[in-house]
Design a protein around this motif. Structure first.
Motif, PDB file in Angstrom:
ATOM      1  N   HIS A   1      -9.131 -54.505  55.526  1.00 54.18           N
ATOM      2  CA  HIS A   1      -7.702 -54.614  55.838  1.00 54.18           C
ATOM      3  C   HIS A   1      -7.107 -53.244  56.163  1.00 54.18           C
ATOM      4  O   HIS A   1      -6.326 -53.104  57.121  1.00 54.18           O
ATOM      5  N   LYS A   2      -7.467 -52.228  55.388  1.00 57.35           N
ATOM      6  CA  LYS A   2      -6.944 -50.880  55.639  1.00 57.35           C
ATOM      7  C   LYS A   2      -7.342 -50.396  57.025  1.00 57.35           C
ATOM      8  O   LYS A   2      -6.541 -49.791  57.746  1.00 57.35           O
ATOM      9  N   LEU A   3      -8.608 -50.640  57.387  1.00 56.71           N
ATOM     10  CA  LEU A   3      -9.076 -50.207  58.698  1.00 56.71           C
ATOM     11  C   LEU A   3      -8.288 -50.896  59.806  1.00 56.71           C
ATOM     12  O   LEU A   3      -7.883 -50.262  60.782  1.00 56.71           O
ATOM     13  N   ALA A   4      -8.043 -52.201  59.652  1.00 51.24           N
ATOM     14  CA  ALA A   4      -7.269 -52.931  60.653  1.00 51.24           C
ATOM     15  C   ALA A   4      -5.827 -52.434  60.718  1.00 51.24           C
ATOM     16  O   ALA A   4      -5.206 -52.426  61.790  1.00 51.24           O
ATOM     17  N   SER A   5      -5.277 -52.007  59.576  1.00 50.33           N
ATOM     18  CA  SER A   5      -3.894 -51.526  59.544  1.00 50.33           C
ATOM     19  C   SER A   5      -3.716 -50.239  60.340  1.00 50.33           C
ATOM     20  O   SER A   5      -2.602 -49.931  60.774  1.00 50.33           O
ATOM     21  N   VAL A   6      -4.803 -49.497  60.517  1.00 48.57           N
ATOM     22  CA  VAL A   6      -4.728 -48.296  61.351  1.00 48.57           C
ATOM     23  C   VAL A   6      -4.361 -48.680  62.782  1.00 48.57           C
ATOM     24  O   VAL A   6      -3.572 -48.006  63.450  1.00 48.57           O
TER      25      VAL A   6
ATOM     26  N   SER B   1      -3.875 -56.382  65.268  1.00 48.10           N
ATOM     27  CA  SER B   1      -3.045 -55.301  64.738  1.00 48.10           C
ATOM     28  C   SER B   1      -2.357 -54.513  65.842  1.00 48.10           C
ATOM     29  O   SER B   1      -1.165 -54.207  65.760  1.00 48.10           O
ATOM     30  N   VAL B   2      -3.106 -54.157  66.890  1.00 50.45           N
ATOM     31  CA  VAL B   2      -2.514 -53.394  67.993  1.00 50.45           C
ATOM     32  C   VAL B   2      -1.418 -54.212  68.668  1.00 50.45           C
ATOM     33  O   VAL B   2      -0.307 -53.727  68.905  1.00 50.45           O
TER      34      VAL B   2
END
Length: 252
Positions: free
Chosen positions: A47-52, A212-213
């Motif tokens: 999830h953290k990686l996707a939030s980037v 996310s983007v």
């Protein structure tokens, strides 16, 4: 393929709302990763990686709009990033239920405070940019950074309201800073630190990144178009919904 379609749809909604309100993507995105079978540490790092990517999508919009003061942005990063790193190192030692309950209470208070103050964040009045006020504001950002590194839901909302309440930003400005600095840099640092400890479920990352983007760009676009009052209402809905979700997860 059905899992990827479900993941993309839920993540797109979560990230669009998060980009509009200044936080809260973990309200929907983290639970769907857990529902689809990932262990909590792996789901959190994924999830953290996707939030980037959410931060990247919002950054594209806000750079074009010229919303950010990069000198102040450096202050937020200098205080927050060490806290994120420390929080990510401590995640495995923190009792998960107690942490979620505490975060749920604090998040609910954010929403209630915003509801009780109709004029909160409607006008920009910059303050606390020098001396002890800047140091105290930075120390609180360090503490929020620790929460950001160790938990997934709601910490961007804390940054948004702190930028409004202490530093005098309006909602539109605060959400922009949160999406770019927390979404891109804080979450990036947290993703790396957590990935080194728990790993990332890479097969689902492309769908999460795309959602996310796109969600980050859409939410930032609507936020800039609709103004402070609409963003304030979205913030209140997301904070209270996030608090309810955290209470439920803590007692489930």
């Amino acid at each position: 393929m059905p899992d990827l379609i479900l993941l993309f749809a839920v993540s797109l909604v979560a990230n669009t709302l998060s980009s509009l309100a200044g936080g809260g993507a973990g309200l929907l995105q983290l639970p769907i990763l857990l529902f689809l079978g990932l262990p909590f540490p792996v789901a959190l790092s994924t999830h953290k990686l996707a939030s980037v990517a959410l931060g990247a999508g919002a950054t594209l919009k806000h750079l074009r709009a010229g919303t950010l003061d990069w000198r102040f942005s450096a202050v937020v990063l200098a205080w927050g990033l060490p806290g994120v790193w420390l929080g990510a190192q401590l995640i495995l030692a923190v009792p998960e239920r107690a942490a979620m309950l505490a975060l749920a209470v604090l998040t609910a208070l954010l929403g209630v405070q915003s509801l009780l103050q109709p004029q909160l964040g409607q006008q920009s009045a910059p303050r606390a940019r020098h001396g002890w006020q800047l140091w105290l504001g930075g120390a609180v950002l360090f503490g929020i950074g620790m929460l950001n590194g160790s938990l997934a839901s709601g910490t961007g909302l804390f940054v948004t309201l702190w930028l409004i309440g202490w530093f005098g930003m309006d909602y539109k400005q605060a959400v922009a800073y949160t999406l770019v600095l927390v979404g891109l840099f804080w979450n990036g640092a947290g993703a790396v630190a957590l990935a080194l400890q728990a790993g990332v479920h890479w097969p689902w990352v492309p769908a999460l990144l795309a959602a996310s983007v796109l969600g980050g760009y859409l939410g930032a676009h609507w936020g800039l178009a609709r103004g402070n009052r609409a963003i304030k209402r979205a913030f209140e809905v997301i904070t209270l919904a996030t608090a309810c979700s955290l209470f439920w997860k803590a007692w489930a």
